[in-house]
Design a protein around this motif. Structure first.
Motif, PDB file in Angstrom:
ATOM      1  N   GLU A  28      16.053 -19.835  23.313  1.00  0.00           N
ATOM      2  CA  GLU A  28      16.816 -20.487  24.636  1.00  0.00           C
ATOM      3  C   GLU A  28      16.739 -21.975  23.735  1.00  0.00           C
ATOM      4  OE1 GLU A  28      14.687 -21.149  28.176  1.00  0.00           O
ATOM      5  OE2 GLU A  28      12.114 -21.281  26.707  1.00  0.00           O
ATOM      6  N   ASP A  29      18.351 -22.373  24.565  1.00  0.00           N
ATOM      7  CA  ASP A  29      17.860 -24.290  24.123  1.00  0.00           C
ATOM      8  C   ASP A  29      18.923 -23.918  26.132  1.00  0.00           C
ATOM      9  OD1 ASP A  29      18.486 -26.887  24.118  1.00  0.00           O
ATOM     10  OD2 ASP A  29      20.027 -25.820  22.210  1.00  0.00           O
ATOM     11  N   ASN A  30      17.541 -25.210  26.458  1.00  0.00           N
ATOM     12  CA  ASN A  30      17.766 -26.087  28.007  1.00  0.00           C
ATOM     13  C   ASN A  30      18.062 -27.260  27.979  1.00  0.00           C
ATOM     14  OD1 ASN A  30      16.085 -23.959  29.187  1.00  0.00           O
ATOM     15  ND2 ASN A  30      14.093 -24.544  27.745  1.00  0.00           N
ATOM     16  N   PHE A  31      18.790 -27.548  26.289  1.00  0.00           N
ATOM     17  CA  PHE A  31      19.480 -28.804  26.270  1.00  0.00           C
ATOM     18  C   PHE A  31      18.627 -30.317  26.941  1.00  0.00           C
ATOM     19  CE2 PHE A  31      22.901 -25.772  26.539  1.00  0.00           C
ATOM     20  CZ  PHE A  31      23.183 -25.939  25.613  1.00  0.00           C
ATOM     21  N   ASP A  32      17.167 -29.967  26.558  1.00  0.00           N
ATOM     22  CA  ASP A  32      16.814 -31.661  26.651  1.00  0.00           C
ATOM     23  C   ASP A  32      16.733 -32.644  25.604  1.00  0.00           C
ATOM     24  OD1 ASP A  32      15.255 -29.932  29.134  1.00  0.00           O
ATOM     25  OD2 ASP A  32      13.912 -29.638  27.800  1.00  0.00           O
ATOM     26  N   LEU A  36      22.124 -33.011  21.081  1.00  0.00           N
ATOM     27  CA  LEU A  36      22.096 -32.096  21.039  1.00  0.00           C
ATOM     28  C   LEU A  36      20.933 -31.454  19.581  1.00  0.00           C
ATOM     29  CD1 LEU A  36      23.825 -29.235  21.685  1.00  0.00           C
ATOM     30  CD2 LEU A  36      25.567 -29.627  19.976  1.00  0.00           C
ATOM     31  N   ASN A  37      21.041 -30.438  19.732  1.00  0.00           N
ATOM     32  CA  ASN A  37      19.930 -30.118  18.267  1.00  0.00           C
ATOM     33  C   ASN A  37      20.808 -29.221  17.744  1.00  0.00           C
ATOM     34  OD1 ASN A  37      18.145 -28.424  17.278  1.00  0.00           O
ATOM     35  ND2 ASN A  37      16.779 -28.403  18.393  1.00  0.00           N
ATOM     36  N   GLU A  38      20.870 -30.240  16.718  1.00  0.00           N
ATOM     37  CA  GLU A  38      21.397 -29.162  15.210  1.00  0.00           C
ATOM     38  C   GLU A  38      20.591 -28.297  14.501  1.00  0.00           C
ATOM     39  OE1 GLU A  38      24.788 -31.245  13.398  1.00  0.00           O
ATOM     40  OE2 GLU A  38      24.059 -33.308  15.053  1.00  0.00           O
ATOM     41  N   LYS A  39      19.418 -27.873  14.639  1.00  0.00           N
ATOM     42  CA  LYS A  39      18.588 -26.724  14.424  1.00  0.00           C
ATOM     43  C   LYS A  39      19.279 -25.249  15.023  1.00  0.00           C
ATOM     44  CE  LYS A  39      14.429 -29.612  12.615  1.00  0.00           C
ATOM     45  NZ  LYS A  39      12.972 -28.977  12.668  1.00  0.00           N
ATOM     46  N   LEU A  70      23.791 -34.717  26.886  1.00  0.00           N
ATOM     47  CA  LEU A  70      22.869 -34.314  27.260  1.00  0.00           C
ATOM     48  C   LEU A  70      22.502 -35.264  28.395  1.00  0.00           C
ATOM     49  CD1 LEU A  70      23.330 -32.461  24.326  1.00  0.00           C
ATOM     50  CD2 LEU A  70      21.297 -32.275  24.793  1.00  0.00           C
ATOM     51  N   LYS A  71      22.313 -34.924  29.436  1.00  0.00           N
ATOM     52  CA  LYS A  71      21.754 -35.450  30.646  1.00  0.00           C
ATOM     53  C   LYS A  71      21.182 -34.669  31.751  1.00  0.00           C
ATOM     54  CE  LYS A  71      23.918 -38.738  33.962  1.00  0.00           C
ATOM     55  NZ  LYS A  71      24.892 -39.179  34.530  1.00  0.00           N
ATOM     56  N   LYS A 244      34.539 -31.704  33.238  1.00  0.00           N
ATOM     57  CA  LYS A 244      33.271 -31.499  32.748  1.00  0.00           C
ATOM     58  C   LYS A 244      32.136 -30.199  32.540  1.00  0.00           C
ATOM     59  CE  LYS A 244      30.192 -36.058  33.530  1.00  0.00           C
ATOM     60  NZ  LYS A 244      29.961 -36.894  31.760  1.00  0.00           N
ATOM     61  N   PHE A 245      32.437 -29.098  31.590  1.00  0.00           N
ATOM     62  CA  PHE A 245      31.831 -28.061  31.966  1.00  0.00           C
ATOM     63  C   PHE A 245      30.780 -28.173  31.599  1.00  0.00           C
ATOM     64  CE2 PHE A 245      31.663 -23.998  29.243  1.00  0.00           C
ATOM     65  CZ  PHE A 245      31.621 -23.292  30.526  1.00  0.00           C
ATOM     66  N   ILE A 246      29.552 -28.074  32.047  1.00  0.00           N
ATOM     67  CA  ILE A 246      28.461 -28.336  32.969  1.00  0.00           C
ATOM     68  C   ILE A 246      27.166 -26.737  32.119  1.00  0.00           C
ATOM     69  CG2 ILE A 246      26.401 -29.504  33.766  1.00  0.00           C
ATOM     70  CD1 ILE A 246      28.756 -30.785  35.648  1.00  0.00           C
ATOM     71  N   ILE A 247      26.898 -26.694  30.612  1.00  0.00           N
ATOM     72  CA  ILE A 247      25.430 -25.864  30.994  1.00  0.00           C
ATOM     73  C   ILE A 247      24.190 -26.110  31.414  1.00  0.00           C
ATOM     74  CG2 ILE A 247      24.673 -23.609  29.105  1.00  0.00           C
ATOM     75  CD1 ILE A 247      28.686 -26.200  28.162  1.00  0.00           C
ATOM     76  N   ASP A 248      23.775 -25.943  31.622  1.00  0.00           N
ATOM     77  CA  ASP A 248      22.304 -25.811  32.472  1.00  0.00           C
ATOM     78  C   ASP A 248      21.028 -25.184  30.814  1.00  0.00           C
ATOM     79  OD1 ASP A 248      19.774 -26.157  33.134  1.00  0.00           O
ATOM     80  OD2 ASP A 248      19.669 -24.393  35.009  1.00  0.00           O
ATOM     81  N   TYR A 249      21.909 -23.483  30.317  1.00  0.00           N
ATOM     82  CA  TYR A 249      20.474 -23.300  30.009  1.00  0.00           C
ATOM     83  C   TYR A 249      21.108 -21.995  29.148  1.00  0.00           C
ATOM     84  CZ  TYR A 249      19.226 -20.032  33.132  1.00  0.00           C
ATOM     85  OH  TYR A 249      18.951 -18.897  33.739  1.00  0.00           O
TER      86      TYR A 249
END
Length: 255
Positions: A28-32, A36-39, A70-71, A244-249
């Motif tokens: 999962e990525d929760n975008f905390d 952005l996690n480039e891994k 990321l916000k 904006k296209f907003i993604i939660d997870y």
């Protein structure tokens, strides 16, 4: 604090969207955080030229590394109108997080403007070797601003692709309001699409071969918003930018 950030330290068992039995959360990525996690993610940049100008769909935007943020635990893909162009973001997990079968879902809120084309989708990991559409494509969510209250789900493969792809549009009144969960349940036998746990349609050919079922290999995830293009349309409402296209997870469960 977002609910989905509470438990991450151990394997989570729960009922996944569209599944009748328990599944295991495998990624999962929760975008905390603020970056952005480039891994997990790659940026795809520019206008697709010289090899795939307009990204193969006559799209109008360029993709950058700066049209996102990321916000508060959400990924915001910012779609902007410049003096001479449109700009957006496109990210993929190619070569970093690839999956074969399972349930793949995202919780997201759509941008609202005619001419926009947000998407949550997947491509076969062998696309660099065999090309498209032999690689296969799974479109978990496509939405276009010129056709409100409608979700597109599509599969592309050698026998059916482009304008003749295996697809279904579903009217969902209020889909533009708030967040919704978009999901695919993908097994060796069947691919089914869901919104908020409700099944929209399935694909299950009786006789599977490489021309109608390239879905027996790993696929990677893509998030983006295009502007205009073959599906988005050229009637673009510039007065409603930015959007904006907003993604939660994004979550992936094994079967």
């Amino acid at each position: 604090m977002k609910f989905n950030t509470i438990v991450k330290a151990f394997t989570i068992f729960l009922i996944c969207v569209g599944c009748k039995s328990k599944s295991t959360l495998i990624w999962e990525d929760n975008f905390d955080g603020t970056t952005l996690n480039e891994k997990y993610w790659n940026f795809e940049l520019g206008d697709g030229c010289p090899n795939l100008c307009g990204w193969g769909n006559n799209e109008k935007q360029i993709y950058t590394k700066t049209n996102h943020e990321l916000k508060d635990g959400f990924l915001h893909i910012n779609i902007k109108k410049g003096a001479n162009n449109y700009s957006s973001t496109r990210i993929t997990t190619k070569g970093k997080k690839e999956f074969k079968y399972g349930s793949i879902e995202a919780r997201a809120k759509l941008p609202l403007a005619k001419g926009l084309w947000p998407a949550f989708w997947m491509l076969g990991s062998n696309i660099s070797e065999v090309g498209w559409p032999r690689s296969g494509e799974i479109d978990i969510l496509e939405y276009i601003g010129r056709k409100p209250n409608t979700v597109f789900n599509t599969l592309h493969f050698q026998e059916q692709f482009g304008d003749k792809a295996y697809t279904k549009t579903t009217e969902i009144i209020g889909i533009e309001e708030g967040f919704h969960v978009y999901a695919v349940n993908w097994s060796p036998d069947k691919i089914s699409f869901f919104v908020d746990g409700k099944e929209l349609f399935s694909y299950n050919p009786t006789l599977k071969n490489k021309n109608n079922w390239p879905f027996d290999q790993p696929f990677y995830v893509i998030l983006n918003t295009a502007v205009g293009g073959n599906l988005g349309g050229n009637d673009i409402d510039d007065h409603l930018f930015p959007q904006k296209f907003i993604i939660d997870y994004v979550r992936v469960y094994s079967h």
